[in-house]
Design an enzyme around this catalytic site. Structure first.
Site, PDB file in Angstrom:
ATOM      1  N   GLU C 280      -6.301   7.210   2.933  1.00 46.25           N
ATOM      2  CA  GLU C 280      -5.061   6.906   2.218  1.00 46.25           C
ATOM      3  C   GLU C 280      -4.256   8.182   2.005  1.00 46.25           C
ATOM      4  O   GLU C 280      -3.025   8.187   2.102  1.00 46.25           O
ATOM      5  CB  GLU C 280      -5.384   6.228   0.867  1.00 46.25           C
ATOM      6  CG  GLU C 280      -4.160   5.708   0.169  1.00 46.25           C
ATOM      7  CD  GLU C 280      -4.486   4.686  -0.940  1.00 46.25           C
ATOM      8  OE1 GLU C 280      -5.602   4.121  -0.914  1.00 46.25           O
ATOM      9  OE2 GLU C 280      -3.630   4.492  -1.796  1.00 46.25           O
ATOM     10  N   GLU C 283      -2.675   8.994   5.273  1.00 39.56           N
ATOM     11  CA  GLU C 283      -1.546   8.081   5.484  1.00 39.56           C
ATOM     12  C   GLU C 283      -0.349   8.538   4.650  1.00 39.56           C
ATOM     13  O   GLU C 283       0.780   8.607   5.126  1.00 39.56           O
ATOM     14  CB  GLU C 283      -1.966   6.661   5.080  1.00 39.56           C
ATOM     15  CG  GLU C 283      -0.874   5.615   5.232  1.00 39.56           C
ATOM     16  CD  GLU C 283      -1.282   4.234   4.686  1.00 39.56           C
ATOM     17  OE1 GLU C 283      -2.356   4.147   4.045  1.00 39.56           O
ATOM     18  OE2 GLU C 283      -0.530   3.274   4.912  1.00 39.56           O
ATOM     19  N   CYS C 300      -5.993  -0.581  -3.333  1.00 41.15           N
ATOM     20  CA  CYS C 300      -7.414  -0.814  -3.551  1.00 41.15           C
ATOM     21  C   CYS C 300      -7.683  -1.909  -4.569  1.00 41.15           C
ATOM     22  O   CYS C 300      -8.818  -2.331  -4.737  1.00 41.15           O
ATOM     23  CB  CYS C 300      -8.123   0.472  -3.944  1.00 41.15           C
ATOM     24  SG  CYS C 300      -7.247   1.380  -5.190  1.00 41.15           S
ATOM     25  N   SER C 320      -0.175   0.889   1.107  1.00 36.84           N
ATOM     26  CA  SER C 320      -1.096   1.574   2.002  1.00 36.84           C
ATOM     27  C   SER C 320      -1.850   0.522   2.802  1.00 36.84           C
ATOM     28  O   SER C 320      -2.231  -0.524   2.263  1.00 36.84           O
ATOM     29  CB  SER C 320      -2.083   2.406   1.181  1.00 36.84           C
ATOM     30  OG  SER C 320      -3.209   2.706   1.975  1.00 36.84           O
ATOM     31  N   LYS C 359     -12.359  -9.038  -6.866  1.00 42.89           N
ATOM     32  CA  LYS C 359     -13.116  -8.641  -5.679  1.00 42.89           C
ATOM     33  C   LYS C 359     -13.841  -9.829  -5.071  1.00 42.89           C
ATOM     34  O   LYS C 359     -14.135  -9.860  -3.887  1.00 42.89           O
ATOM     35  CB  LYS C 359     -14.137  -7.554  -6.042  1.00 42.89           C
ATOM     36  CG  LYS C 359     -13.522  -6.246  -6.506  1.00 42.89           C
ATOM     37  CD  LYS C 359     -12.989  -5.430  -5.347  1.00 42.89           C
ATOM     38  CE  LYS C 359     -12.326  -4.148  -5.861  1.00 42.89           C
ATOM     39  NZ  LYS C 359     -11.570  -3.453  -4.814  1.00 42.89           N
ATOM     40  N   GLU C 362     -11.242 -11.173  -2.957  1.00 43.63           N
ATOM     41  CA  GLU C 362     -10.954 -10.291  -1.831  1.00 43.63           C
ATOM     42  C   GLU C 362     -11.995 -10.474  -0.717  1.00 43.63           C
ATOM     43  O   GLU C 362     -11.648 -10.570   0.469  1.00 43.63           O
ATOM     44  CB  GLU C 362     -10.961  -8.828  -2.293  1.00 43.63           C
ATOM     45  CG  GLU C 362     -10.635  -7.838  -1.178  1.00 43.63           C
ATOM     46  CD  GLU C 362     -10.722  -6.383  -1.627  1.00 43.63           C
ATOM     47  OE1 GLU C 362     -11.701  -6.022  -2.317  1.00 43.63           O
ATOM     48  OE2 GLU C 362      -9.819  -5.607  -1.306  1.00 43.63           O
ATOM     49  N   GLU C 367      -8.988 -11.857   6.407  1.00 46.61           N
ATOM     50  CA  GLU C 367      -8.854 -10.550   7.060  1.00 46.61           C
ATOM     51  C   GLU C 367     -10.184  -9.808   7.080  1.00 46.61           C
ATOM     52  O   GLU C 367     -10.386  -8.913   7.897  1.00 46.61           O
ATOM     53  CB  GLU C 367      -7.849  -9.660   6.317  1.00 46.61           C
ATOM     54  CG  GLU C 367      -6.403 -10.118   6.389  1.00 46.61           C
ATOM     55  CD  GLU C 367      -6.059 -11.119   5.294  1.00 46.61           C
ATOM     56  OE1 GLU C 367      -6.995 -11.653   4.644  1.00 46.61           O
ATOM     57  OE2 GLU C 367      -4.871 -11.377   5.092  1.00 46.61           O
ATOM     58  N   CYS C 504     -10.206  -0.214 -13.532  1.00 44.66           N
ATOM     59  CA  CYS C 504     -11.375  -1.073 -13.307  1.00 44.66           C
ATOM     60  C   CYS C 504     -12.413  -1.002 -14.424  1.00 44.66           C
ATOM     61  O   CYS C 504     -13.233  -1.903 -14.554  1.00 44.66           O
ATOM     62  CB  CYS C 504     -12.043  -0.697 -11.995  1.00 44.66           C
ATOM     63  SG  CYS C 504     -10.938  -0.869 -10.589  1.00 44.66           S
TER      64      CYS C 504
HETATM   65  S1  SF4 Z   1     -11.156  -4.447 -11.912  1.00 44.95           S
HETATM   66 FE1  SF4 Z   1      -9.037  -4.882 -12.260  1.00 44.95          FE
HETATM   67  S2  SF4 Z   1      -7.992  -3.031 -11.644  1.00 44.95           S
HETATM   68 FE2  SF4 Z   1     -10.025  -2.934 -10.752  1.00 44.95          FE
HETATM   69  S3  SF4 Z   1      -9.782  -3.825  -8.744  1.00 44.95           S
HETATM   70 FE3  SF4 Z   1     -10.399  -5.446 -10.091  1.00 44.95          FE
HETATM   71  S4  SF4 Z   1      -8.490  -6.387 -10.730  1.00 44.95           S
HETATM   72 FE4  SF4 Z   1      -7.987  -4.390  -9.894  1.00 44.95          FE
END
Ligand code: SF4
Ligand SMILES: Cc1cc2nc3c(=O)[nH]c(=O)nc-3n(C[C@H](O)[C@H](O)[C@H](O)COP(=O)(O)O)c2cc1C
Ligand code: SF4
Ligand code: SF4
Ligand code: SF4
Ligand code: SF4
Ligand code: SF4
Ligand code: SF4
Ligand code: SF4
Ligand code: FES
Ligand code: FES
Ligand code: FES
Ligand code: FES
Lengths: 175, 630, 669
Positions: C280, C283, C300, C320, C359, C362, C367, C504
């Site tokens: 990153e 980039e 991220c 990014s 996550k 995600e 993808e 996080c």
């Molecule tokens: S904990 Fe919150 S800030 Fe961290 S990646 Fe997950 S959603 Fe985003």
């Protein structure tokens, strides 16, 4: 609120009208309620897709639009019947026995608290609180027209008259 | 205490200019329209046209049909006798006029000046006929201030309002008075809010006036959500400009340049007339920019409610105007400090604003001439229920219930609709936030504090008379059902508490209650009253708590004896067969849906009450009147 | 200085400092007033009526909504107040699905705790409402309406902090409910899966979705090699679940626990965080030097990525292209680990342990799958890990720490501070400064980018090159900055966006915070971890170098791009039917769908629609063409979008639509 008989509007007419309503209110989220009122006057209820469109146009979350639409009893999320029968259950009407009238209307049309509209989309029966004619309680309003000093029998014959008029109109169209 | 004056008194020194010529006024209030006033009007137009008489026929413009010069009037207050026709200058008041009566009225009254006795009001007590308003006790026992011109002037005609002295007070306020003077005058008048709470209007205005900042708002509370009250509706339908003028004065007093009228959408006629009034006042330069040349602006917009009683609460109304769900928020801050869009905002009821006009016109002292020292002036009530004369009334504070029920209302009616001298049971006052009062309160002079001390409220002014056939538990349930449905659902005590109170009341009415039910009902009621966020929840238990207080034995009968003393509760009826009358025809046994009836043919039948679901089918089918209920 | 203002609480004088309301003062006085609907980060709501106090002269008022005034006298604990509180709780419980033993919130539930504290031993009311179905549609959360107390905390977080508004109140009175738009399921609306609503929820009505069952199953399967990656923020919070001092360092014990549970190898997401910094940062420098699209947004945080896809499709080129550390780990693991662990690729199970609910979403994105196999098989939260450890019967505090496995266990301090808001920026700076100056920089701490504010700015000049950074947390703040970027007024080069408050460390998967300074403790702890490590700059991580040499080739090169970068696309917010605009039903007609989603709406799709309807009418095509307005065809950056039959037209004009439609009509006949 007076419902006069008009030519059925096409979907595209209705959509154009919605766009015009939104523009007329300057796409302001603060005007959400008058916008929904006008949209409902156009469609007779608030279809989900149209609410979604309104949310998009006003740039507010659809959940908020849904929240407002479900808060106010004026708004309907389901289509209503051609004849909206509103029985007053305000205090004055209640003490003059409005409930037996409601029961008569419902049993005559096979409706209930949950099912307010007949399957043929002809009648919707709902209650309201005070129509401003308490001196003549109990009162029933059919599509904006007030009928006073009601009794269960009078209410039933009111429905019967409307049904017959409908049947005659259908027969007329066919004949 | 001041006494009230026994005639239709005009409290205002500026008299209406008499309108010349003969006029026929067909009432076009909602009640009269519902009873055929439109047809009556059409008949007058036709007949007068045919007779070529020089008479103006007055009726709402919405039914204008060319020909005669058409004007209109709002509700005259005696809707139970609808439709009403007034003939001026003769001061004749005809009741229950049918289109068929019109040719005769034209031929006799209009052409020859003769009165038609059969169409006059007949006193239910003495049988006397009354020629006009001045002779009818219902009308002549009242003191009309805000209703003074309602029913007489054409609400859609600004000129008529001006002829009665309209907008002179607003002109004074904008051109001759300073905001602090206006606030002081209103404070001195002792005017208290007519929207229910009775908060001193002058003090509210003064708070808002003293707030810094250029942007302020005035809102007229025309939501009138109380089921069974239509006073504000009638004022707006009958004299919309008086409300607008009051609003202008309020705006001047606090320095607001924007205002809203939040009006109940279920009142289409009032909405239309208020809008017309705004348009006309704007066209005449009374609203908009540079009012009266004083360099001050005021804009006014109508907002239609969308069916939520709670939006009558100030902060909920503000949320609703901002396009949100009408959920109240905690106070402080009060709207006068931080209201619409976070700006100082005052909210006043329709009637409060209409009263303001008279105070600025004639002065605080004049206003204080009637009413009580703590509650000067008059108040409108919607008198309904089991009373001979139902309708809209205006009386000074301090009037007793007895005067209202018997003198004005003409007495209590029984189940058959006739006067029943001993029929009185209770009066429910203040709507869903109010309470039920009994015969012991008939001589209580009514004002804010007196009513509150006995567990009721002036509220918006609904006044329902109930006769002996009324079940007080089911009346309490009716109000609970209303507030429960209208609760916004925000705070726990009101949302869950009113729901549970309703469940408990249903238990009582349907025979499921036990010895824990009443204490639990009181306990939850008291918590809801003390702990709820807004006025709706804080007052919602009143109808229940006040009936529990004054009609406890009636509750106890439901709970412990499973009977309804008024014999109104279907689930507490007990069906039995009178063995003397029963012929043993077996019809009832065949019809009973749950086979609760047994008996040999030609022998007396019996009902097993533990099985009976109280459907009353047996009673309907029995040809010998043998099935009895108690 | 004048005399300090005071008021009296239960007979004691309490000084008024900067407290905004009576509740804060009461708490300062050491009295724990119960609350459901108060949260210092959110607006005042005043609905639960638990914080009631009795103010002399004013009666019973909610403390959370009442500003303090000098001289007030209030009582917090009268018989009357206790009675109201108990009734309130009893009313709530009557309407509550009280299945505590099986409720995921059981250990941390405020309702349960309060009922106990207030001595509610019986519920005398009936349950008036019918149970509502569970909503398990979301990859991140489970919604159980039967446990909702309508405190509105979730609604306000989602609106005020995240600017999303995916859930709101609907209906009223006893019907009132908190629901997604039109009563849909959470998985079908614009929710970005951040889980903050669940983090604020006092009950089990909104809770992170659990994936432990699938993980146990993999662990039980002898053929599977199960590996774990641990995100930076997990290590400073897991201890809280075991009554360890908040934020105590637990990495070694986590490794020990996971091994004991049956994991075959345990790695550190901080390793791929280091990798992210390199990719990153490179980039970013390329964009900066070559005049590429700036500012560059970090990518991220998957909640932020989904938010950007939904609301700022036009800004997607600013994001990014780097995958998040979790997904970099996933692709790298699939590439490298089968060989290292000597296992068949299909038997490798990759589990991540994250502070985050987004996550979970995600890892499901298409993808991040190759040949139908997800790069990351399962994502568990810190909370889930704690429960797994408990279920395995391990006494966490007495475990002997073990070390992470190599090579992906090695990490620098830069990879660790990722868990804090500002951490990514600082890590990138540690890399970029060296690249710009060409010599190893002495400075590693950039205090400019640290802090707690939701919207912070920093500017650094390195060898004459100015780097301007914005650091935001909370998507409502991200919206402010993104609007500036859209308007062309944003003065930044690099914008770090974290969805959760403070980054996080406050992810929704972390243990429920039990006091007001948990966030600060965790943040401090992460910076301490950085300090205690030997290396602080990602570029110094020797295993990263080796990784490039052995597996990835050049930084930013082709292989690196395939494995470590991704792409974004406009995304619809709501699953919704299209709005029919022509009469009759559409069977057998040519389907024309004009997008009326926000991006297309703003590009004039409404006018297009208007013209098209006119065209259809004019040429009497009503019986051949079925026109609908739909909501987002997920081509937002190229709108207005029109779909005719199976053709998707981008950048549409009336002429194009007409041409294609006419051709289709000709075909049709
Ligand atoms: S904990 Fe919150 S800030 Fe961290 S990646 Fe997950 S959603 Fe985003
Ligand atoms: C639930 C609720 C409903 C109310 N409804 C009305 C109403 O319909 N009309 C009204 O004027 N005031 C209503 N009020 C009172 C208003 O909130 C407010 O006190 C009043 O409009 C102030 O005006 P006033 O000072 O002129 O009376 C209501 C209050 C509550 C709590
Ligand atoms: S008291 Fe009732 S109406 Fe008022 S805020 Fe609470 S729930 Fe809403
Ligand atoms: S009331 Fe109905 S159920 Fe009862 S005995 Fe008569 S018919 Fe049977
Ligand atoms: S219908 Fe009447 S008469 Fe016949 S059996 Fe029943 S109660 Fe007796
Ligand atoms: S939300 Fe709390 S009270 Fe409800 S079931 Fe779960 S743990 Fe029990
Ligand atoms: S403590 Fe009592 S109620 Fe709870 S699980 Fe044990 S036995 Fe059951
Ligand atoms: S997860 Fe985040 S975006 Fe989704 S509803 Fe909860 S707060 Fe809103
Ligand atoms: S879901 Fe949780 S946070 Fe949201 S309103 Fe319900 S209880 Fe409160
Ligand atoms: S209560 Fe029925 S009309 Fe007023
Ligand atoms: S409506 Fe005519 S008297 Fe009331
Ligand atoms: S915390 Fe004050 S009302 Fe909920
Ligand atoms: S808004 Fe997404 S494609 Fe139109």
């Amino acid at each position: 609120m007076q419902m006069t008989h008009v030519e059925p509007r096409t979907r595209s007419d209705q959509f154009e009208a919605v766009c015009a309503i939104i523009e007329r209110h300057g796409r302001q989220p603060a005007k959400l309620i008058p916008i929904l009122q006008a949209v409902q006057d156009e469609y007779t209820y608030l279809p989900e897709e149209v609410l979604n469109f309104v949310a998009t146009a006003l740039a507010i979350p659809p959940a908020r639009v849904f929240g407002v639409a479900t808060f106010y009893t004026y708004f309907a999320l389901e289509p209503k019947g051609k004849y909206v029968v509103r029985l007053c259950d305000g205090t004055a009407c209640h003490v003059k026995d409005s409930i037996p009238i409601l029961e008569a209307l419902r049993s005559r049309l096979n409706l209930s608290e949950e099912h307010k509209t007949t399957p043929d989309m002809l009648f919707t029966v709902e209650t309201v609180a005070c129509l401003g004619a308490c001196g003549l309680a109990p009162v029933v309003m059919v599509n904006g027209e007030v009928h006073s000093l009601m009794t269960p029998e009078k209410a039933e014959s009111l429905i019967e008259d409307l049904k017959q008029a409908e049947a005659a109109a259908v027969a007329g169209e066919e004949g | 205490m001041m006494t009230h004056i026994d005639a239709t008194v005009s409290m205002n020194p500026v008299q209406a200019e008499p309108v010349s010529g003969r006029r026929v006024i067909v009432c076009s209030g909602t009640g009269c329209k519902a009873n055929g006033a439109e047809e009556v009007h059409a008949a007058f137009v036709r007949e007068i046209g045919a007779a070529a008489l020089e008479t103006a026929v007055e009726f709402g413009r919405e039914s204008a049909d060319g020909g005669a010069s058409v004007t209109g009037s709002g509700c005259q207050g005696l809707c139970s006798q609808a439709p009403l026709v007034t003939i001026l200058p003769d001061e004749i008041l005809y009741m229950r006029v049918a289109p068929e009566d019109v040719p005769e009225i034209v031929a006799t009254t209009l052409a020859e000046g003769r009165v038609l006795d059969r169409l006059l009001y007949q006193r239910p007590d003495t049988g006397e006929t009354c020629r006009g308003a001045a002779q009818i006790p219902f009308l002549n026992r009242q003191t009309h201030v805000v209703l003074r011109d309602v029913g007489r002037l054409d609400p859609d005609n600004l000129d008529e309002y001006l002829k009665t002295g309209g907008y002179a007070a607003a002109r004074r306020a904008y051109t001759e008075m300073m905001p602090e003077q206006i606030c002081a005058e209103i404070s001195r008048s002792g005017l208290r809010g007519r929207g229910g709470g009775g908060f001193p209007t002058g003090r509210k205005w003064e708070t808002a006036r003293l707030q810094a900042g250029a942007k302020k708002y005035v809102i007229c509370n025309a939501d009138e959500g109380d089921p069974g009250a239509f006073m504000n509706c009638s004022v707006m339908e009958g004299n919309p400009h008086s409300v607008l003028e009051g609003l202008m004065i309020a705006a001047r007093a606090i320095g607001a340049d924007e205002s809203y009228i939040y009006i109940r959408a279920e009142y289409p006629l009032a909405v239309r007339r208020m809008q017309q009034a705004i348009d006309d006042a704007t066209a005449a330069g009374f609203l908009g920019r540079n009012i009266f040349g004083a360099g001050i602006d005021l804009h006014c917009e109508l907002k239609e409610g969308a069916g939520a009683f709670v939006c009558g609460e100030e902060t909920a109304m503000i949320a609703s105007i901002e396009g949100q769900r009408g959920m109240p928020r905690p106070k402080p801050p009060f709207p006068a400090q931080s209201g619409l869009w976070g700006k100082p905002t005052i909210i006043n009821n329709v009637e409060t604003l209409a009263q303001v006009v008279g105070i600025i016109r004639a002065g605080a002292d004049h206003f204080r001439q009637v009413g009580t020292p703590d509650a000067p002036g008059t108040k409108t009530f919607a008198l309904t229920g089991h009373v001979a004369n139902t309708g809209l009334i205006e009386v000074p504070f301090g009037t007793t219930l007895r005067e209202i029920v018997y003198d004005i209302g003409g007495g209590v009616t029984g189940a058959d609709g006739r006067i029943d001298p001993d029929g009185f049971k209770a009066v429910q006052i203040g709507g869903p936030s109010g309470g039920c009062l009994t015969a012991e309160h008939l001589d209580l002079p009514m004002d804010y504090d007196a009513l509150r001390s006995v567990g009721a409220m002036v509220g918006s002014g609904g006044l329902v008379v109930m006769n002996r056939s009324t079940c007080m538990v089911s009346v309490a349930r009716f109000f609970m059902d209303f507030t429960q449905r209208e609760s916004c659902g925000k705070c726990v005590l009101c949302r869950e508490g009113t729901k549970q109170m309703l469940v408990l009341l249903d238990d009582i009415l349907e025979g499921r209650a036990d010895e824990d039910t009443l204490p639990l009902l009181e306990r939850v009621g008291s918590a809801v009253m003390k702990g709820s966020l807004c006025g709706l929840g804080k007052t919602a238990p009143n109808p229940v708590l006040s009936t529990l207080r004054y009609f406890r034995p009636e509750y106890e009968a439901h709970v412990y004896e499973k009977t309804c003393p008024a014999k109104r509760c279907p689930q507490l009826r007990v069906f039995s067969i009178n063995a003397e009358k029963c012929r043993g025809c077996t019809l009832c046994a065949k019809k009973c849906p749950v086979d609760a009836i047994s008996g040999e043919k030609k022998m007396a039948h019996r009902i097993d009450t533990s099985v009976c679901i109280k459907c009353s089918e047996c009673q309907t089918v029995c040809k010998f009147d043998a099935v009895e209920v108690n | 200085m004048g005399k300090q203002d005071t008021l009296r609480i239960d007979g004691r004088d309490v000084a008024i400092d900067a407290e905004r309301n009576l509740l804060e003062l009461v708490r300062k006085a050491g009295i724990e007033l119960p609350t459901f609907c108060y949260h210092s980060d959110l607006s005042i709501y005043g609905a639960c009526r638990l914080c009631l106090v009795d103010i002399e002269g004013r009666g019973i008022q909610s403390a959370c909504s009442t500003p303090p005034e000098p001289g007030m006298r209030l009582r917090t604990n009268t018989g009357e107040l206790r009675e109201i509180r108990r009734t309130t709780l009893e009313l709530l419980l009557a309407n509550h699905d009280g299945s505590c033993p099986t409720c995921i919130k059981s250990a941390d539930c405020k309702l349960q705790a309060l009922a106990r504290r207030m001595g509610v031993d019986k519920v005398r009311f009936k349950a008036p409402t019918r149970p509502a179905p569970l909503d398990e549609s979301s990859p991140a959360l489970v919604r159980d309406p039967n446990k909702c107390v309508l405190c509105g905390d979730c609604v306000r977080v989602c609106n005020e902090i995240q600017g999303v508004g995916a859930i709101d109140f609907a209906y009223r009175g006893s019907q009132a409910a908190v629901v997604p738009a039109f009563g849909k399921q959470l998985g079908d609306v614009e929710c970005v899966n951040c889980g903050q609503c669940a983090a604020f929820c006092p009950t089990g009505a909104l809770a992170p979705r659990s994936e432990t069952a699938a993980i146990w199953q993999a662990l039980d399967d002898p053929r599977k090699k199960v590996v774990a990656q641990i995100a930076p923020a997990v290590r400073v919070a897991l201890g809280e679940a075991f009554d360890q001092p908040a934020a105590s360092q637990t990495t070694g014990r986590i490794v020990a626990a996971l091994k004991a549970i049956g994991f075959d190898a345990v790695y550190d997401t901080s390793f791929t965080a280091d990798l992210t910094v390199i990719e990153e940062g490179t980039e970013f420098l390329q964009r900066k030097v070559n005049g590429g699209i700036l500012p560059q947004f970090t990518s991220c945080c998957p909640a932020w990525v989904k938010y950007a896809e939904q609301y700022y499709p036009d800004l997607l080129p600013n994001l990014s292209t780097c995958k998040s550390p979790q997904q970099m780990f996933g692709s790298l693991a699939r590439q490298v680990l089968p060989r290292i662990l000597d296992t068949a690729p299909e038997d490798l199970v990759v589990v991540s342990i994250m502070p985050c609910t987004a996550k979970k979403y995600e890892a499901q994105r298409s993808e991040f799958s190759q040949d139908g196999r997800r790069d990351v098989d399962a994502v568990m939260t810190t909370q889930e890990l704690a429960r797994m450890i408990q279920e395995a019967g391990l006494d966490f505090s007495s475990l002997e720490p073990e070390s992470l496995d190599m090579p992906f266990g090695f990490h620098t301090g830069a990879g660790v501070i990722f868990g804090n808001s500002g951490g990514v920026s600082e890590a990138v700076l540690r890399f970029a400064v060296e690249k710009i100056t060409g010599k190893p920089a002495g400075q590693v701490d950039f205090h400019e980018v640290r802090g707690e504010g939701g919207l912070r700015e920093a500017s650094l000049t390195v060898d004459g090159t100015e780097v301007r950074i914005a650091i935001v947390h909370g998507l409502a703040n991200a919206k402010l900055v993104a609007d500036q970027v859209r308007a062309g007024t944003a003065p930044y080069d690099l914008i770090e966006v974290m969805t959760c408050p403070g980054g996080c460390i406050s992810g929704a998967g972390q243990p429920v915070a039990h006091n007001g300074h948990t966030r600060q403790d965790r943040a401090r702890s992460l910076y301490e971890a950085d300090k205690s490590l030997p290396l602080h700059r990602s570029q110094d991580n020797p295993f990263i170098d080796r990784c490039y040499q052995e597996h990835l080739g050049a930084v930013g090169g082709t292989v690196a791009h395939r494995l470590l970068h991704t792409h974004y696309h406009g995304r619809k917010r709501l699953e919704s039917e299209a709005l029919p605009l022509s009469e009759g039903n559409g069977d057998g007609k040519i389907q024309v769908k004009v997008c009326a989603g926000t991006a297309c709406f703003l590009r004039g799709s409404q006018k297009l629609l208007h013209a098209l309807l006119g065209y259809v009418e004019e040429h009497s095509l009503q019986n051949m063409v079925d026109v609908r307005a739909n909501f987002c065809s997920e081509q937002c950056a190229a709108g207005p979008t029109v779909i005719i039959g199976d053709k998707v037209l981008q950048h549409c004009t009336l002429e194009r639509v007409r041409d294609v439609l006419d051709a289709e009509l000709a075909n049709h006949q």
